[in-house]
Write a protein that holds these residues in place. Structure first.
Motif, PDB file in Angstrom:
ATOM      1  N   PHE A 138     -27.957  -1.691 -19.231  1.00 53.03           N
ATOM      2  CA  PHE A 138     -26.610  -1.690 -19.781  1.00 53.03           C
ATOM      3  C   PHE A 138     -25.726  -2.771 -19.145  1.00 53.03           C
ATOM      4  O   PHE A 138     -24.690  -3.122 -19.695  1.00 53.03           O
ATOM      5  CB  PHE A 138     -25.958  -0.317 -19.581  1.00 53.03           C
ATOM      6  N   LEU A 139     -26.139  -3.306 -17.990  1.00 45.66           N
ATOM      7  CA  LEU A 139     -25.381  -4.409 -17.397  1.00 45.66           C
ATOM      8  C   LEU A 139     -25.507  -5.695 -18.221  1.00 45.66           C
ATOM      9  O   LEU A 139     -24.617  -6.542 -18.196  1.00 45.66           O
ATOM     10  CB  LEU A 139     -25.837  -4.667 -15.965  1.00 45.66           C
ATOM     11  N   ASP A 140     -26.618  -5.835 -18.934  1.00 53.15           N
ATOM     12  CA  ASP A 140     -26.784  -6.980 -19.830  1.00 53.15           C
ATOM     13  C   ASP A 140     -26.163  -6.705 -21.197  1.00 53.15           C
ATOM     14  O   ASP A 140     -25.507  -7.563 -21.778  1.00 53.15           O
ATOM     15  CB  ASP A 140     -28.274  -7.311 -19.994  1.00 53.15           C
ATOM     16  N   ASP A 141     -26.361  -5.524 -21.708  1.00 53.54           N
ATOM     17  CA  ASP A 141     -25.844  -5.146 -23.013  1.00 53.54           C
ATOM     18  C   ASP A 141     -25.632  -3.631 -23.026  1.00 53.54           C
ATOM     19  O   ASP A 141     -26.599  -2.903 -22.844  1.00 53.54           O
ATOM     20  CB  ASP A 141     -26.846  -5.554 -24.112  1.00 53.54           C
ATOM     21  N   PRO A 142     -24.372  -3.183 -23.099  1.00 56.51           N
ATOM     22  CA  PRO A 142     -23.146  -3.839 -23.534  1.00 56.51           C
ATOM     23  C   PRO A 142     -22.427  -4.686 -22.485  1.00 56.51           C
ATOM     24  O   PRO A 142     -21.477  -5.391 -22.812  1.00 56.51           O
ATOM     25  CB  PRO A 142     -22.236  -2.687 -23.957  1.00 56.51           C
ATOM     26  N   GLY A 143     -22.799  -4.610 -21.188  1.00 58.65           N
ATOM     27  CA  GLY A 143     -22.215  -5.483 -20.184  1.00 58.65           C
ATOM     28  C   GLY A 143     -21.280  -4.787 -19.215  1.00 58.65           C
ATOM     29  O   GLY A 143     -20.866  -3.641 -19.418  1.00 58.65           O
ATOM     30  N   PRO A 144     -20.923  -5.486 -18.110  1.00 54.98           N
ATOM     31  CA  PRO A 144     -20.128  -4.864 -17.045  1.00 54.98           C
ATOM     32  C   PRO A 144     -18.715  -4.476 -17.479  1.00 54.98           C
ATOM     33  O   PRO A 144     -18.185  -3.475 -16.985  1.00 54.98           O
ATOM     34  CB  PRO A 144     -20.114  -5.924 -15.937  1.00 54.98           C
ATOM     35  N   GLU A 145     -18.092  -5.233 -18.366  1.00 54.28           N
ATOM     36  CA  GLU A 145     -16.747  -4.855 -18.807  1.00 54.28           C
ATOM     37  C   GLU A 145     -16.778  -3.545 -19.577  1.00 54.28           C
ATOM     38  O   GLU A 145     -15.872  -2.714 -19.475  1.00 54.28           O
ATOM     39  CB  GLU A 145     -16.125  -5.969 -19.657  1.00 54.28           C
ATOM     40  N   TRP A 146     -17.828  -3.355 -20.374  1.00 52.43           N
ATOM     41  CA  TRP A 146     -18.004  -2.094 -21.098  1.00 52.43           C
ATOM     42  C   TRP A 146     -18.185  -0.943 -20.118  1.00 52.43           C
ATOM     43  O   TRP A 146     -17.613   0.141 -20.296  1.00 52.43           O
ATOM     44  CB  TRP A 146     -19.199  -2.201 -22.032  1.00 52.43           C
ATOM     45  N   ILE A 147     -18.990  -1.152 -19.059  1.00 52.18           N
ATOM     46  CA  ILE A 147     -19.209  -0.105 -18.063  1.00 52.18           C
ATOM     47  C   ILE A 147     -17.906   0.225 -17.342  1.00 52.18           C
ATOM     48  O   ILE A 147     -17.591   1.396 -17.102  1.00 52.18           O
ATOM     49  CB  ILE A 147     -20.303  -0.534 -17.066  1.00 52.18           C
ATOM     50  N   ARG A 148     -17.134  -0.808 -17.005  1.00 49.45           N
ATOM     51  CA  ARG A 148     -15.847  -0.570 -16.355  1.00 49.45           C
ATOM     52  C   ARG A 148     -14.925   0.259 -17.245  1.00 49.45           C
ATOM     53  O   ARG A 148     -14.298   1.213 -16.783  1.00 49.45           O
ATOM     54  CB  ARG A 148     -15.187  -1.909 -16.008  1.00 49.45           C
ATOM     55  N   ALA A 149     -14.862  -0.090 -18.529  1.00 56.26           N
ATOM     56  CA  ALA A 149     -14.017   0.661 -19.455  1.00 56.26           C
ATOM     57  C   ALA A 149     -14.492   2.103 -19.588  1.00 56.26           C
ATOM     58  O   ALA A 149     -13.680   3.040 -19.662  1.00 56.26           O
ATOM     59  CB  ALA A 149     -13.999  -0.031 -20.819  1.00 56.26           C
ATOM     60  N   LEU A 150     -15.802   2.305 -19.602  1.00 57.17           N
ATOM     61  CA  LEU A 150     -16.336   3.662 -19.689  1.00 57.17           C
ATOM     62  C   LEU A 150     -15.974   4.464 -18.454  1.00 57.17           C
ATOM     63  O   LEU A 150     -15.583   5.634 -18.552  1.00 57.17           O
ATOM     64  CB  LEU A 150     -17.860   3.619 -19.869  1.00 57.17           C
ATOM     65  N   ALA A 151     -16.096   3.855 -17.263  1.00 58.00           N
ATOM     66  CA  ALA A 151     -15.758   4.560 -16.033  1.00 58.00           C
ATOM     67  C   ALA A 151     -14.297   5.005 -16.042  1.00 58.00           C
ATOM     68  O   ALA A 151     -13.966   6.138 -15.673  1.00 58.00           O
ATOM     69  CB  ALA A 151     -16.044   3.674 -14.819  1.00 58.00           C
ATOM     70  N   LEU A 152     -13.411   4.122 -16.480  1.00 58.29           N
ATOM     71  CA  LEU A 152     -11.993   4.478 -16.554  1.00 58.29           C
ATOM     72  C   LEU A 152     -11.770   5.598 -17.561  1.00 58.29           C
ATOM     73  O   LEU A 152     -10.979   6.523 -17.321  1.00 58.29           O
ATOM     74  CB  LEU A 152     -11.162   3.254 -16.945  1.00 58.29           C
ATOM     75  N   ASP A 153     -12.472   5.549 -18.674  1.00 56.91           N
ATOM     76  CA  ASP A 153     -12.310   6.571 -19.707  1.00 56.91           C
ATOM     77  C   ASP A 153     -12.826   7.922 -19.230  1.00 56.91           C
ATOM     78  O   ASP A 153     -12.186   8.954 -19.442  1.00 56.91           O
ATOM     79  CB  ASP A 153     -13.046   6.129 -20.968  1.00 56.91           C
TER      80      ASP A 153
END
Length: 306
Positions: A138-153
């Protein structure tokens, strides 16, 4: 944007011609909550539903019952899982994509309620702890910004005191043969976390974990640091940012992507070490041996950024 290099850490055994993964590198998102289980259970269930929606088409397929047996998440299993989450006094949940192999998709929770008065006397620093796992892919796709947004959510509705998101090593079963590999990789690559949810739920209290790519800080530690501005004034690394999420909660981002570090190559993660020095008075230190590590090895690992 930095180039993301994550060392592969895998261990598998062959069972009847099929590989069963015991250990793999991945990403974990964890929150530690001092509110009692009965107050946060509905919000946790909503967070679990958001996680399940986010990881599609991957999915959680099995959970452990209180007898230690794996049950399928069919319609009956879904009802049982929800009932366990919403129990008034406590909940211990372990849910995975597969029951026999580590895949990077998993949810763990341990929470204690106000009704457990004898338990609270024995474990005065007990908390509620929740962890969401993501595959390293998931670090490649959808990527780290997506993971960051998920963590905040995922943390948006939870009254967490602290939390983190970053690289982790997911261990399916810590058998003796895994210890040399885990010892080597955790000491060489300090950016990897090791899950220890059950111990943390019993002992963490108001202390915090060692820094991760994303470090969530709330009361009481953030207040003692002087709030968002007080914390920001102590951090000088150009890749570190402090984002206020509310009046009493922040997330510290140690760069745009998570990093494992490599002490043998001289990559000591100085920005992680800077945050660790700021948090040192509040850092959690496990007091006994854990998994296959001795007490001294546990302490060395937990203080790896100091």
């Amino acid at each position: 944007m930095m180039t993301l290099r994550v060392p592969e850490v895998r261990e598998a055994i062959d069972i009847e011609g099929e590989p069963v993964v015991l250990l793999r590198e991945g990403v974990s998102i964890a929150f530690y909550i001092r509110a009692p289980h009965e107050e946060i259970a509905p919000a946790l269930w909503r967070a679990l539903e958001r996680y399940r929606q986010a990881i599609q088409p991957r999915h959680l397929g099995w959970y452990v019952d209180y007898s230690g047996d794996w049950l399928a998440l069919d319609s009956e299993g879904e009802a049982g899982l929800r009932a366990r989450m919403l129990e008034p006094s406590f909940a211990i949940l372990q849910v995975k994509e597969r029951p026999d192999s580590v895949t990077g998709v998993a949810f763990h929770y341990r929470g204690h309620g106000n009704g457990l008065s004898d338990f609270r006397k024995d474990y005065p620093h007990s908390i509620c702890a929740v962890e969401f796992h993501l595959p390293i892919e998931f670090l490649d796709d959808p990527g780290p910004e997506w993971i960051r947004a998920l963590a905040l959510d995922l943390g948006r509705e939870l009254p967490w005191s602290s939390g983190h998101a970053g690289l982790s090593l997911e261990v399916g079963a810590w058998i003796q043969s895994l210890t040399p590999l885990l010892r080597e990789k955790t000491l060489r690559h300090p950016g990897f976390d090791l899950p220890q949810l059950n111990d943390l739920a019993l002992h963490l209290g108001s202390q915090v974990r060692a820094p991760a790519w994303l470090t969530f800080l709330g009361p009481p530690v953030l207040k003692e640091l002087g709030g968002a501005e007080g914390l920001r004034s102590r951090l000088t690394s150009p890749t570190t940012t402090v984002q206020a999420l509310s009046e009493d909660r922040v997330v510290v981002s140690l760069g745009p992507v998570p990093e494992a570090g490599d002490l043998e190559a001289g990559d000591t993660l100085p920005h992680y070490r800077e945050l660790a020095r700021v948090l040192e008075p509040w850092l959690y230190a496990h007091s006994s041996q854990w998994g296959g590590f001795t007490k001294e090895e546990v302490r060395r690992w937990e203080r790896r950024f100091l």
